[in-house]
Design an enzyme around this catalytic site. Structure first.
Site, PDB file in Angstrom:
ATOM      1  N   HIS A   1       0.884  -1.190   0.000  1.00 13.94           N
ATOM      2  CA  HIS A   1       0.000   0.000   0.000  1.00 13.94           C
ATOM      3  C   HIS A   1       0.914   1.231   0.000  1.00 13.94           C
ATOM      4  O   HIS A   1       1.763   1.371  -0.871  1.00 13.94           O
ATOM      5  CB  HIS A   1      -0.924  -0.119   1.233  1.00 13.94           C
ATOM      6  CG  HIS A   1      -2.079   0.832   1.281  1.00 13.94           C
ATOM      7  ND1 HIS A   1      -2.508   1.580   0.213  1.00 13.94           N
ATOM      8  CD2 HIS A   1      -2.936   1.152   2.320  1.00 13.94           C
ATOM      9  CE1 HIS A   1      -3.558   2.313   0.576  1.00 13.94           C
ATOM     10  NE2 HIS A   1      -3.823   2.074   1.845  1.00 13.94           N
TER      11      HIS A   1
ATOM     12  N   HIS B   1      -2.064  -2.190  -9.542  1.00 10.04           N
ATOM     13  CA  HIS B   1      -3.086  -1.655  -8.649  1.00 10.04           C
ATOM     14  C   HIS B   1      -4.296  -2.573  -8.665  1.00 10.04           C
ATOM     15  O   HIS B   1      -4.619  -3.135  -9.706  1.00 10.04           O
ATOM     16  CB  HIS B   1      -3.506  -0.250  -9.095  1.00 10.04           C
ATOM     17  CG  HIS B   1      -4.176   0.515  -8.021  1.00 10.04           C
ATOM     18  ND1 HIS B   1      -5.531   0.449  -7.803  1.00 10.04           N
ATOM     19  CD2 HIS B   1      -3.665   1.340  -7.071  1.00 10.04           C
ATOM     20  CE1 HIS B   1      -5.824   1.215  -6.770  1.00 10.04           C
ATOM     21  NE2 HIS B   1      -4.723   1.766  -6.303  1.00 10.04           N
TER      22      HIS B   1
ATOM     23  N   ASP C   1       2.635   5.697  -6.132  1.00 12.17           N
ATOM     24  CA  ASP C   1       3.855   5.573  -5.336  1.00 12.17           C
ATOM     25  C   ASP C   1       5.140   5.517  -6.163  1.00 12.17           C
ATOM     26  O   ASP C   1       6.226   5.515  -5.594  1.00 12.17           O
ATOM     27  CB  ASP C   1       3.782   4.307  -4.462  1.00 12.17           C
ATOM     28  CG  ASP C   1       2.853   4.498  -3.273  1.00 12.17           C
ATOM     29  OD1 ASP C   1       2.689   5.641  -2.835  1.00 12.17           O
ATOM     30  OD2 ASP C   1       2.302   3.495  -2.785  1.00 12.17           O
TER      31      ASP C   1
HETATM   32  N1  ACO Z   1       5.143  -6.077 -10.604  1.00 11.82           N
HETATM   33  C1  ACO Z   1       5.030  -7.217 -11.309  1.00 11.82           C
HETATM   34  N2  ACO Z   1       3.898  -7.926 -11.407  1.00 11.82           N
HETATM   35  C2  ACO Z   1       2.818  -7.452 -10.759  1.00 11.82           C
HETATM   36  C3  ACO Z   1       2.860  -6.265 -10.038  1.00 11.82           C
HETATM   37  C4  ACO Z   1       4.079  -5.563  -9.962  1.00 11.82           C
HETATM   38  N3  ACO Z   1       4.191  -4.439  -9.263  1.00 11.82           N
HETATM   39  N4  ACO Z   1       1.651  -6.041  -9.507  1.00 11.82           N
HETATM   40  C5  ACO Z   1       0.876  -7.061  -9.893  1.00 11.82           C
HETATM   41  N5  ACO Z   1       1.584  -7.921 -10.653  1.00 11.82           N
HETATM   42  C6  ACO Z   1       1.094  -9.157 -11.259  1.00 11.82           C
HETATM   43  C7  ACO Z   1       1.111 -10.276 -10.220  1.00 11.82           C
HETATM   44  O1  ACO Z   1       2.339 -10.959 -10.193  1.00 11.82           O
HETATM   45  C8  ACO Z   1      -0.038 -11.121 -10.700  1.00 11.82           C
HETATM   46  O2  ACO Z   1       0.404 -11.853 -11.815  1.00 11.82           O
HETATM   47  P1  ACO Z   1      -0.190 -13.333 -12.126  1.00 11.82           P
HETATM   48  O3  ACO Z   1      -1.652 -13.117 -12.405  1.00 11.82           O
HETATM   49  O4  ACO Z   1       0.593 -13.762 -13.317  1.00 11.82           O
HETATM   50  O5  ACO Z   1       0.052 -14.147 -10.894  1.00 11.82           O
HETATM   51  C9  ACO Z   1      -1.053 -10.095 -11.217  1.00 11.82           C
HETATM   52  O6  ACO Z   1      -0.265  -8.969 -11.623  1.00 11.82           O
HETATM   53  C10 ACO Z   1      -2.050  -9.659 -10.169  1.00 11.82           C
HETATM   54  O7  ACO Z   1      -1.308  -9.231  -9.019  1.00 11.82           O
HETATM   55  P2  ACO Z   1      -1.893  -9.215  -7.551  1.00 11.82           P
HETATM   56  O8  ACO Z   1      -0.806  -8.969  -6.583  1.00 11.82           O
HETATM   57  O9  ACO Z   1      -2.733 -10.442  -7.341  1.00 11.82           O
HETATM   58  O10 ACO Z   1      -2.858  -7.962  -7.672  1.00 11.82           O
HETATM   59  P3  ACO Z   1      -3.642  -7.264  -6.502  1.00 11.82           P
HETATM   60  O11 ACO Z   1      -4.739  -6.529  -7.120  1.00 11.82           O
HETATM   61  O12 ACO Z   1      -3.980  -8.251  -5.423  1.00 11.82           O
HETATM   62  O13 ACO Z   1      -2.558  -6.292  -5.860  1.00 11.82           O
HETATM   63  C11 ACO Z   1      -1.025  -4.518  -5.665  1.00 11.82           C
HETATM   64  C12 ACO Z   1      -2.410  -4.947  -6.193  1.00 11.82           C
HETATM   65  C13 ACO Z   1      -0.879  -4.975  -4.216  1.00 11.82           C
HETATM   66  C14 ACO Z   1      -0.962  -2.996  -5.672  1.00 11.82           C
HETATM   67  C15 ACO Z   1       0.063  -5.134  -6.554  1.00 11.82           C
HETATM   68  O14 ACO Z   1      -0.062  -4.622  -7.860  1.00 11.82           O
HETATM   69  C16 ACO Z   1       1.447  -4.886  -6.011  1.00 11.82           C
HETATM   70  O15 ACO Z   1       1.917  -5.641  -5.159  1.00 11.82           O
HETATM   71  N6  ACO Z   1       2.158  -3.802  -6.489  1.00 11.82           N
HETATM   72  C17 ACO Z   1       3.459  -3.484  -5.968  1.00 11.82           C
HETATM   73  C18 ACO Z   1       3.329  -2.688  -4.674  1.00 11.82           C
HETATM   74  C19 ACO Z   1       2.788  -1.292  -4.902  1.00 11.82           C
HETATM   75  O16 ACO Z   1       3.255  -0.556  -5.765  1.00 11.82           O
HETATM   76  N7  ACO Z   1       1.821  -0.900  -4.063  1.00 11.82           N
HETATM   77  C20 ACO Z   1       1.223   0.450  -4.098  1.00 11.82           C
HETATM   78  C21 ACO Z   1      -0.191   0.410  -4.639  1.00 11.82           C
HETATM   79  S1  ACO Z   1      -0.877   2.034  -4.704  1.00 11.82           S
HETATM   80  C22 ACO Z   1      -1.302   2.338  -3.104  1.00 11.82           C
HETATM   81  O17 ACO Z   1      -1.654   1.478  -2.362  1.00 11.82           O
HETATM   82  C23 ACO Z   1      -1.212   3.718  -2.624  1.00 11.82           C
END
Ligand code: ACO
Length: 390
Positions: A234, A273, A327
């Site tokens: 987050h 996201h 972010d």
């Molecule tokens: N880098 C690479 N791959 C990613 C990323 C990333 N940053 N984010 C998602 N993916 C991929 C996952 O590996 C997954 O792939 P798969 O379907 O092949 O297994 C798919 O996209 C879905 O990812 P999830 O983590 O299940 O997506 P979710 O909606 O649950 O999570 C989240 C969203 C937590 C923001 C995720 O994108 C993430 O971890 N990002 C990195 C951390 C980040 O930047 N957080 C800030 C978000 S903005 C905020 O909160 C203010």
């Protein structure tokens, strides 16, 4: 003594579709804000975020979130005066913060500082609409003062008293750096505060509403929100994203980094996201600021490395809907202004407090305790086995 016994056959749950991570769950109706993840739109009270970023201020946007309309000049002046009147925090809070080890993450220190504010507020447990509204004003003002003091103390410096002549963002920066910000810093940081003020039913907002729905108290709710925002999935991603950028020498290095993450299925901080499957509009504004500010501060390489990461990630994952989020670029802007990376997420909290309070108050008007259920998939119909038979 005989114990009650189940009679009849236990009814076990039938399998249901689960939205993992509450995906698809709708908590409530709201008039505060809306995110269209497919189009990449963010709206506060009907106003597009680009409109607000260009024309508004943090105080005015906060008023909008709380009251549902743009203020008249008189209303804005009175609102700002109220926030100014609440800026100072009790000495006991500073004394408590002095005891926090310097190695503690500032978000944990922020939880402590806000918790202490609650301990000292005789109205904390009244839990009426009137008291919670007034506490919201206090918290919007005092989150900045507590965060400013934490930033100073962890660097071994004395906290700086708020300056009532400064606008909210300028005063926060003054309490953090000890210097009044120049025009560029004040403007850019104020827009960053507008961009971070609210964002749909995100994890920290839901946390605050969930806690408050038990009729606990506003301080407890906000402490919970800070704890949620701290996480690297987050708000904590801004600090992590910058840490990566600082380790990379140049654009070639950035390309290698992304390819390595892809090959090893590692997440790239500042991308992806739950809701946005298009470019996060906040990252659009911050990306432009990043380019301008890093160039002006002689750190243009940071933006160029970040842009290369963005290009590589979009080329690899754009089709999956993975783009930079809020972010990714924010840290480059804060860093270029000389702010310590550990203080990036507290800046987020200094802004998001507006959305947290607005949404807690909105839900409180027609409160019902949050209480989801889980799908039980554990063992069934076991008979207790005495210790000597296991
Ligand atoms: N880098 C690479 N791959 C990613 C990323 C990333 N940053 N984010 C998602 N993916 C991929 C996952 O590996 C997954 O792939 P798969 O379907 O092949 O297994 C798919 O996209 C879905 O990812 P999830 O983590 O299940 O997506 P979710 O909606 O649950 O999570 C989240 C969203 C937590 C923001 C995720 O994108 C993430 O971890 N990002 C990195 C951390 C980040 O930047 N957080 C800030 C978000 S903005 C905020 O909160 C203010």
């Amino acid at each position: 003594m005989s114990q009650p016994k189940y009679v009849g056959k236990m009814e076990w749950p039938v399998a249901v579709q689960i939205g993992k991570g509450l995906e698809g769950a709708i908590t409530s109706e709201t008039e505060i804000g809306y995110v269209d993840g497919e189009k990449g739109w963010l709206v506060y009270r009907g106003y597009n975020i680009f409109e607000l970023a260009e024309n508004s201020t943090f105080e005015e946007t906060t008023y909008l979130l709380l009251y549902g309309k743009l203020p008249t000049q008189k209303e804005l002046d009175e609102f700002k005066q109220k926030l100014v009147s609440y800026r100072e925090i009790p000495g006991e809070v500073i004394d408590t913060l002095r005891k926090v080890p310097k190695t503690t993450h500032p978000m944990a220190a922020l939880e402590t500082g806000i918790g202490m504010l609650g301990c000292l507020d005789p109205d904390a447990d009244k839990c009426t609409m009137e008291s919670e509204t007034e506490i919201s004003f206090k918290l919007i003002a005092q989150m900045a003062t507590v965060a400013g003091a934490i930033g100073r103390l962890r660097q071994g410096k004395e906290p700086v008293d708020p300056d009532p002549t400064l606008e909210h963002t300028a005063n926060y920066l003054y309490m953090t750096t000890g210097k009044k910000p120049d025009e560029l810093m004040e403007k850019v940081m104020d827009v960053a505060m507008i961009l971070h003020a609210d964002h749909g039913m995100n994890n920290s907002t839901f946390t605050t509403m969930c806690i408050h729905s038990t009729l606990s108290d506003m301080y407890s709710a906000i402490v919970g929100g800070i704890g949620s925002l701290k996480g690297p999935l987050h708000g904590g991603a801004n600090e992590q994203a910058l840490a990566v950028l600082l380790k990379l020498k140049d654009e070639e290095d950035a390309t290698r980094y992304v390819k390595d993450c892809i090959a090893n299925k590692k997440k790239i901080m500042g991308f992806g996201h739950r809701v946005y499957k298009a470019y996060d509009p906040r990252a659009k504004v911050l990306g432009k600021f990043s380019q301008d500010v890093t160039e002006k501060k002689g750190m243009g390489h940071l933006y160029r490395i970040a842009k290369r990461i963005e290009d590589e990630v979009i080329a690899a994952y754009g089709e999956k809907g993975i783009f930079p989020n809020v972010d990714f670029y924010s840290g480059t802007v804060y860093y270029a202004f000389g702010i310590e990376p550990a203080m990036f997420t507290p800046i987020f909290a200094v802004s998001r407090i507006s959305g947290w309070c607005a949404r807690v108050l909105e839900y409180f008007r027609d409160n019902r305790i949050f209480r989801p259920r889980a799908m039980y998939v554990g063992p069934r119909d076991l008979t207790y086995v005495p210790m000597d038979k296991r």
